[in-house]
Design an enzyme around this catalytic site. Sequence first.
Site, PDB file in Angstrom:
ATOM      1  N   GLU A   4      15.179   1.546   6.958  1.00 16.77           N
ATOM      2  CA  GLU A   4      13.984   2.265   6.453  1.00 16.77           C
ATOM      3  C   GLU A   4      14.377   3.614   5.861  1.00 16.77           C
ATOM      4  O   GLU A   4      13.711   4.632   6.086  1.00 16.77           O
ATOM      5  CB  GLU A   4      12.928   2.401   7.546  1.00 16.77           C
ATOM      6  CG  GLU A   4      12.523   1.028   8.039  1.00 16.77           C
ATOM      7  CD  GLU A   4      11.045   0.788   8.144  1.00 16.77           C
ATOM      8  OE1 GLU A   4      10.246   1.654   7.760  1.00 16.77           O
ATOM      9  OE2 GLU A   4      10.695  -0.309   8.605  1.00 16.77           O
TER      10      GLU A   4
HETATM   11  C1  LIG Z   1      19.225  -4.566  10.976  1.00 18.17           C
HETATM   12  C2  LIG Z   1      18.689  -4.216   9.612  1.00 18.17           C
HETATM   13  C3  LIG Z   1      17.386  -4.587   9.295  1.00 18.17           C
HETATM   14  C4  LIG Z   1      16.889  -4.316   8.019  1.00 18.17           C
HETATM   15  N1  LIG Z   1      15.629  -4.771   7.686  1.00 18.17           N
HETATM   16  C5  LIG Z   1      15.212  -4.637   6.400  1.00 18.17           C
HETATM   17  C6  LIG Z   1      13.988  -5.249   5.971  1.00 18.17           C
HETATM   18  O1  LIG Z   1      13.269  -5.889   6.768  1.00 18.17           O
HETATM   19  N2  LIG Z   1      13.616  -5.129   4.672  1.00 18.17           N
HETATM   20  C7  LIG Z   1      14.370  -4.443   3.762  1.00 18.17           C
HETATM   21  O2  LIG Z   1      13.968  -4.382   2.599  1.00 18.17           O
HETATM   22  N3  LIG Z   1      15.548  -3.862   4.127  1.00 18.17           N
HETATM   23  C8  LIG Z   1      15.985  -3.948   5.412  1.00 18.17           C
HETATM   24  N4  LIG Z   1      17.182  -3.381   5.795  1.00 18.17           N
HETATM   25  C9  LIG Z   1      17.990  -2.706   4.784  1.00 18.17           C
HETATM   26  C10 LIG Z   1      18.101  -1.210   4.985  1.00 18.17           C
HETATM   27  O3  LIG Z   1      16.885  -0.588   4.677  1.00 18.17           O
HETATM   28  C11 LIG Z   1      19.291  -0.724   4.137  1.00 18.17           C
HETATM   29  O4  LIG Z   1      20.451  -1.152   4.816  1.00 18.17           O
HETATM   30  C12 LIG Z   1      19.290   0.769   3.940  1.00 18.17           C
HETATM   31  O5  LIG Z   1      18.229   1.164   3.118  1.00 18.17           O
HETATM   32  C13 LIG Z   1      20.616   1.259   3.317  1.00 18.17           C
HETATM   33  O6  LIG Z   1      20.973   0.512   2.226  1.00 18.17           O
HETATM   34  P1  LIG Z   1      22.469  -0.075   2.155  1.00 18.17           P
HETATM   35  O7  LIG Z   1      22.759  -0.777   3.428  1.00 18.17           O
HETATM   36  O8  LIG Z   1      22.590  -0.857   0.891  1.00 18.17           O
HETATM   37  O9  LIG Z   1      23.407   1.199   2.105  1.00 18.17           O
HETATM   38  P2  LIG Z   1      23.801   2.062   0.810  1.00 18.17           P
HETATM   39  O10 LIG Z   1      22.585   2.468   0.075  1.00 18.17           O
HETATM   40  O11 LIG Z   1      24.884   1.367   0.064  1.00 18.17           O
HETATM   41  O12 LIG Z   1      24.407   3.364   1.519  1.00 18.17           O
HETATM   42  C14 LIG Z   1      25.731   3.399   2.050  1.00 18.17           C
HETATM   43  C15 LIG Z   1      25.961   4.836   2.552  1.00 18.17           C
HETATM   44  O13 LIG Z   1      25.842   5.756   1.451  1.00 18.17           O
HETATM   45  C16 LIG Z   1      24.892   6.761   1.771  1.00 18.17           C
HETATM   46  N5  LIG Z   1      24.163   7.158   0.565  1.00 18.17           N
HETATM   47  C17 LIG Z   1      23.589   6.359  -0.384  1.00 18.17           C
HETATM   48  N6  LIG Z   1      22.995   7.102  -1.319  1.00 18.17           N
HETATM   49  C18 LIG Z   1      23.143   8.400  -0.948  1.00 18.17           C
HETATM   50  C19 LIG Z   1      22.739   9.650  -1.502  1.00 18.17           C
HETATM   51  N7  LIG Z   1      22.005   9.728  -2.622  1.00 18.17           N
HETATM   52  N8  LIG Z   1      23.071  10.784  -0.843  1.00 18.17           N
HETATM   53  C20 LIG Z   1      23.815  10.738   0.290  1.00 18.17           C
HETATM   54  N9  LIG Z   1      24.227   9.587   0.863  1.00 18.17           N
HETATM   55  C21 LIG Z   1      23.896   8.439   0.246  1.00 18.17           C
HETATM   56  C22 LIG Z   1      23.947   6.110   2.790  1.00 18.17           C
HETATM   57  O14 LIG Z   1      23.278   7.073   3.555  1.00 18.17           O
HETATM   58  C23 LIG Z   1      24.933   5.281   3.597  1.00 18.17           C
HETATM   59  O15 LIG Z   1      25.545   6.079   4.565  1.00 18.17           O
HETATM   60  C24 LIG Z   1      17.682  -3.616   7.069  1.00 18.17           C
HETATM   61  C25 LIG Z   1      18.973  -3.203   7.432  1.00 18.17           C
HETATM   62  C26 LIG Z   1      19.487  -3.509   8.669  1.00 18.17           C
HETATM   63  C27 LIG Z   1      20.904  -3.096   8.981  1.00 18.17           C
END
Ligand SMILES: Cc1cc2nc3c(=O)[nH]c(=O)nc-3n(C[C@H](O)[C@H](O)[C@H](O)COP(=O)(O)OP(=O)(O)OC[C@H]3O[C@@H](n4cnc5c(N)ncnc54)[C@H](O)[C@@H]3O)c2cc1C
Length: 375
Positions: free
Chosen positions: A358
């Site tokens: 989230e």
């Molecule tokens: C158990 C679980 C349940 C989930 N359930 C749902 C769901 O029901 N529906 C749904 O839509 N999604 C869901 N998600 C997805 C979740 O919302 C995403 O994992 C999250 O938004 C981060 O995206 P990402 O994993 O692609 O990481 P990325 O966006 O690739 O980020 C990787 C790292 O880079 C950092 N980063 C990225 N951009 C920036 C920035 N501009 N400034 C500083 N740091 C940055 C992040 O903070 C993180 O540390 C779920 C995830 C998990 C693990």
Amino acid sequence: MPTDDATDLIELTREICRKDLAPRVDDAERARTFPEETFRTLGRAGLLSLPYPEEFGGADQPYEVYLQVVEEIASVWMSVAVGVSVHSLTAYPIASFGTPEQKEALLPGMLSGEQLGAYCLSEPLAGSDIASMTTRATRTDDGWSLKGTKAWISHAGHADYYTTFARTSDDGGRGLSTFVVPGHAEGLSFADPEKKMGLHCDPVAQVMFDQVRIDEGRLVGHEGEGMHIALSALDAGRLGIAAAATGLAQAALDRASEYASEREQFDRRIGDFQGLAFLLADMEAAVTSARATYLHAARLKDAGRGYSKEAAVAKLVATDAAMRVTTDAVQVLGGAGYTEDFPLERYMREAKVTQIFEGTNQIQRLVISRHLLTR
Ligand SMILES: Cc1cc2nc3c(=O)[nH]c(=O)nc-3n(C[C@H](O)[C@H](O)[C@H](O)COP(=O)(O)OP(=O)(O)OC[C@H]3O[C@@H](n4cnc5c(N)ncnc54)[C@H](O)[C@@H]3O)c2cc1C
């Protein structure tokens, strides 16, 4: 002062947690089963519809009360609390942006828990940067056809409907729209569940849309309004995660305090050593602060005031508190904390994800700082 309704609802939640959830959580988390029946139970008790209008089967409760219920559930079973928060999020677009016809047709099933929801926003290549999503919805004669892949979707393969965001034009964040896709729609398929660190009873998987055709009536809000709907839903959803993180941290603190009161070393209970007593005091301060931040944001929301910054603060404070408190709780139990004989190691694994989903806590800092900068 809480209203009588609120007091009754919290008491009802505690009773369901005690009788229904507590006896099953350990085995279910080990077996990694989805507790579908638990959601039906919570739905029948009216606990999946608390902040929504009575007219459509909701309980018309303040958001503050709904969040306290989520906190109670999380203190017993985090996967279920997260599921309740996700489900509530899936109903938000219809309840806030749907037409009267859509509300009448879809909300009663969602709010009674008869229909369980999933929230399809993230994609393999679009996580924090949701405006870069590529799942596309194309107009057909009588509705829309969706194509693309969503990632990390809680309840994937178990949900009855999928609240889905897809691109309807190439205009970046202004080109997204919101749809409610039935779970049985042709062309919808699911990957194997992710093998996660924790939250084992919350199945998370990729959802594939292969030319999934849906009726015109399944577009929620206006075409191009998807980003606004997603962000607005996430403000509310983040508070659910903050409340769940608070409940998890409280559970860890309670277990650690009990243990520190009983366990003796050097002929004294370990809680009498200042090194450990101060650790417990800091844990209490962290849990209390976490609760205060989510209640503050919820009260602004309930008063109809802006609460986006405060929701981000609450998510950041509460989930960081959960990570720290659960880690310190393992420390208080020493070697025992590192075993599966106690739930502390599970709490610690469950806390980690609250800093990620989230909106990661880096993204919460972006949201907060954008509210602070004057131009
Ligand atoms: C158990 C679980 C349940 C989930 N359930 C749902 C769901 O029901 N529906 C749904 O839509 N999604 C869901 N998600 C997805 C979740 O919302 C995403 O994992 C999250 O938004 C981060 O995206 P990402 O994993 O692609 O990481 P990325 O966006 O690739 O980020 C990787 C790292 O880079 C950092 N980063 C990225 N951009 C920036 C920035 N501009 N400034 C500083 N740091 C940055 C992040 O903070 C993180 O540390 C779920 C995830 C998990 C693990």
